[in-house]
Design a protein around this motif. Structure first.
Motif, mmCIF file in Angstrom:
data_model
loop_
_atom_site.group_PDB
_atom_site.id
_atom_site.type_symbol
_atom_site.label_atom_id
_atom_site.label_comp_id
_atom_site.label_asym_id
_atom_site.label_seq_id
_atom_site.Cartn_x
_atom_site.Cartn_y
_atom_site.Cartn_z
ATOM 1 N N VAL A 15 -1.263 -44.582 16.460
ATOM 2 C CA VAL A 15 -1.833 -43.990 15.825
ATOM 3 C C VAL A 15 -3.399 -43.072 16.432
ATOM 4 O O VAL A 15 -3.672 -44.070 17.181
ATOM 5 C CB VAL A 15 -2.446 -44.731 14.494
ATOM 6 C CG1 VAL A 15 -3.262 -46.080 14.845
ATOM 7 C CG2 VAL A 15 -3.154 -43.937 13.296
ATOM 8 N N ARG A 70 3.635 -38.246 7.893
ATOM 9 C CA ARG A 70 3.964 -38.744 9.285
ATOM 10 C C ARG A 70 3.623 -40.100 9.191
ATOM 11 O O ARG A 70 3.363 -40.654 8.266
ATOM 12 C CB ARG A 70 2.828 -38.129 10.126
ATOM 13 C CG ARG A 70 3.016 -36.394 10.238
ATOM 14 C CD ARG A 70 1.888 -36.023 11.206
ATOM 15 N NE ARG A 70 1.853 -34.438 11.323
ATOM 16 C CZ ARG A 70 0.732 -33.825 11.923
ATOM 17 N NH1 ARG A 70 -0.230 -34.368 12.281
ATOM 18 N NH2 ARG A 70 0.982 -32.422 11.691
ATOM 19 N N SER A 71 4.060 -40.815 10.571
ATOM 20 C CA SER A 71 4.014 -42.084 10.436
ATOM 21 C C SER A 71 3.496 -42.454 11.959
ATOM 22 O O SER A 71 3.713 -41.979 12.730
ATOM 23 C CB SER A 71 5.221 -42.938 10.132
ATOM 24 O OG SER A 71 6.186 -42.630 11.027
ATOM 25 N N ASN A 101 5.680 -49.175 14.370
ATOM 26 C CA ASN A 101 6.333 -47.782 13.682
ATOM 27 C C ASN A 101 7.695 -47.869 14.429
ATOM 28 O O ASN A 101 8.203 -46.607 14.802
ATOM 29 C CB ASN A 101 5.252 -46.577 14.493
ATOM 30 C CG ASN A 101 5.826 -45.249 14.108
ATOM 31 O OD1 ASN A 101 6.205 -44.224 14.698
ATOM 32 N ND2 ASN A 101 5.942 -45.139 12.887
ATOM 33 N N GLU A 158 8.050 -42.435 6.325
ATOM 34 C CA GLU A 158 8.345 -41.115 6.499
ATOM 35 C C GLU A 158 9.598 -40.287 6.098
ATOM 36 O O GLU A 158 9.314 -39.181 5.443
ATOM 37 C CB GLU A 158 7.857 -41.100 7.971
ATOM 38 C CG GLU A 158 7.871 -39.521 8.423
ATOM 39 C CD GLU A 158 7.392 -39.334 9.975
ATOM 40 O OE1 GLU A 158 7.240 -38.337 10.476
ATOM 41 O OE2 GLU A 158 7.630 -40.418 10.601
ATOM 42 N N LYS A 194 -1.041 -34.481 2.622
ATOM 43 C CA LYS A 194 -0.528 -34.934 3.807
ATOM 44 C C LYS A 194 -0.714 -36.543 3.864
ATOM 45 O O LYS A 194 -1.907 -36.942 3.581
ATOM 46 C CB LYS A 194 -1.493 -34.297 5.079
ATOM 47 C CG LYS A 194 -1.445 -32.856 5.037
ATOM 48 C CD LYS A 194 -2.449 -32.505 6.218
ATOM 49 C CE LYS A 194 -2.408 -30.852 6.146
ATOM 50 N NZ LYS A 194 -3.724 -30.446 6.767
ATOM 51 N N HIS A 238 -4.151 -37.956 13.883
ATOM 52 C CA HIS A 238 -3.524 -38.726 12.656
ATOM 53 C C HIS A 238 -4.468 -38.899 11.572
ATOM 54 O O HIS A 238 -4.213 -38.369 10.509
ATOM 55 C CB HIS A 238 -2.833 -39.867 12.928
ATOM 56 C CG HIS A 238 -1.507 -39.855 14.005
ATOM 57 N ND1 HIS A 238 -1.475 -40.322 14.949
ATOM 58 C CD2 HIS A 238 -0.272 -39.298 13.615
ATOM 59 C CE1 HIS A 238 -0.322 -40.083 15.706
ATOM 60 N NE2 HIS A 238 0.422 -39.532 14.818
ATOM 61 N N ILE A 288 -3.879 -42.078 3.140
ATOM 62 C CA ILE A 288 -3.241 -43.025 4.229
ATOM 63 C C ILE A 288 -2.556 -44.504 3.586
ATOM 64 O O ILE A 288 -3.318 -45.026 2.624
ATOM 65 C CB ILE A 288 -4.335 -43.261 5.400
ATOM 66 C CG1 ILE A 288 -4.979 -42.491 6.082
ATOM 67 C CG2 ILE A 288 -3.503 -44.576 6.111
ATOM 68 C CD1 ILE A 288 -6.021 -42.582 7.151
ATOM 69 N N TRP A 315 -6.002 -35.669 10.250
ATOM 70 C CA TRP A 315 -4.950 -34.900 9.644
ATOM 71 C C TRP A 315 -4.757 -35.266 8.186
ATOM 72 O O TRP A 315 -4.596 -34.326 7.126
ATOM 73 C CB TRP A 315 -3.710 -34.867 10.309
ATOM 74 C CG TRP A 315 -2.491 -34.374 9.852
ATOM 75 C CD1 TRP A 315 -2.020 -32.763 9.889
ATOM 76 C CD2 TRP A 315 -1.568 -35.049 8.857
ATOM 77 N NE1 TRP A 315 -0.870 -33.176 8.891
ATOM 78 C CE2 TRP A 315 -0.492 -34.083 8.612
ATOM 79 C CE3 TRP A 315 -1.289 -36.584 8.772
ATOM 80 C CZ2 TRP A 315 0.634 -34.524 8.115
ATOM 81 C CZ3 TRP A 315 -0.221 -36.986 7.970
ATOM 82 C CH2 TRP A 315 0.746 -35.756 7.530
ATOM 83 N N ALA A 316 -4.688 -36.460 7.924
ATOM 84 C CA ALA A 316 -4.137 -37.131 6.602
ATOM 85 C C ALA A 316 -5.047 -37.133 5.411
ATOM 86 O O ALA A 316 -6.327 -37.134 5.474
ATOM 87 C CB ALA A 316 -3.948 -38.444 6.943
ATOM 88 N N LEU A 318 0.070 -40.338 5.632
ATOM 89 C CA LEU A 318 0.285 -41.178 6.884
ATOM 90 C C LEU A 318 0.549 -42.304 6.613
ATOM 91 O O LEU A 318 -0.236 -42.921 5.578
ATOM 92 C CB LEU A 318 -1.013 -40.922 7.485
ATOM 93 C CG LEU A 318 -0.927 -41.658 8.802
ATOM 94 C CD1 LEU A 318 0.013 -41.242 10.004
ATOM 95 C CD2 LEU A 318 -2.460 -41.811 9.583
ATOM 96 N N SER A 378 7.096 -47.904 8.479
ATOM 97 C CA SER A 378 6.381 -46.585 8.151
ATOM 98 C C SER A 378 7.499 -45.531 8.529
ATOM 99 O O SER A 378 7.479 -44.477 8.104
ATOM 100 C CB SER A 378 5.163 -46.585 9.161
ATOM 101 O OG SER A 378 5.418 -46.636 10.465
#
Length: 109
Positions: free
Chosen positions: A42, A30-31, A10, A18, A2, A46, A53, A49-50, A4, A14
């Motif tokens: 963010v 994701r971004s 964004n 992504e 995963k 996030h 990064i 999850w990551a 990020l 990013s």
């Protein structure tokens, strides 16, 4: 894995990262952005999850540390050192992203 990607708003860097890395098998991508005006801001979610990064600039890493300090322990965070000089899906940006990210993880051809 995963991944990020973080930039300021964004909008360009990013989201480009992504889109580019989303196409590769084995990567969930994701971004988000660090500024209040970011398209996607963010969040704790996030960060939690990551697995990895990538930030575009040192200021993004500082902002993450200031806001999410304890959540960043045990996270791999790398600065790609890519300035905000590119538009969305700019060919040069895509090539730079592949090269710089490729220093840390496998980037399929």
């Amino acid at each position: 894995m995963k991944i990020l990607f973080i930039c300021s708003k964004n909008k360009w860097r990013s989201p480009t990262a992504e889109k580019v890395f989303h196409q590769f098998n084995g990567y969930d991508v994701r971004s988000a952005g660090t500024e209040a005006t970011a398209r996607v801001k963010v969040t704790n979610g996030h960060i939690g999850w990551a697995d990895v990064i990538f930030v575009m600039e040192k200021k993004h890493l500082r902002r993450l540390k200031d806001r999410f300090g304890p959540l960043l322990h045990n996270k791999k965070i790398w600065n790609l050192d890519i300035p905000d000089d590119y538009g969305y899906m700019d060919e040069e940006l895509v090539e730079i992203l592949k090269a710089r990210v490729g220093e840390y993880i496998i980037v399929p051809e």
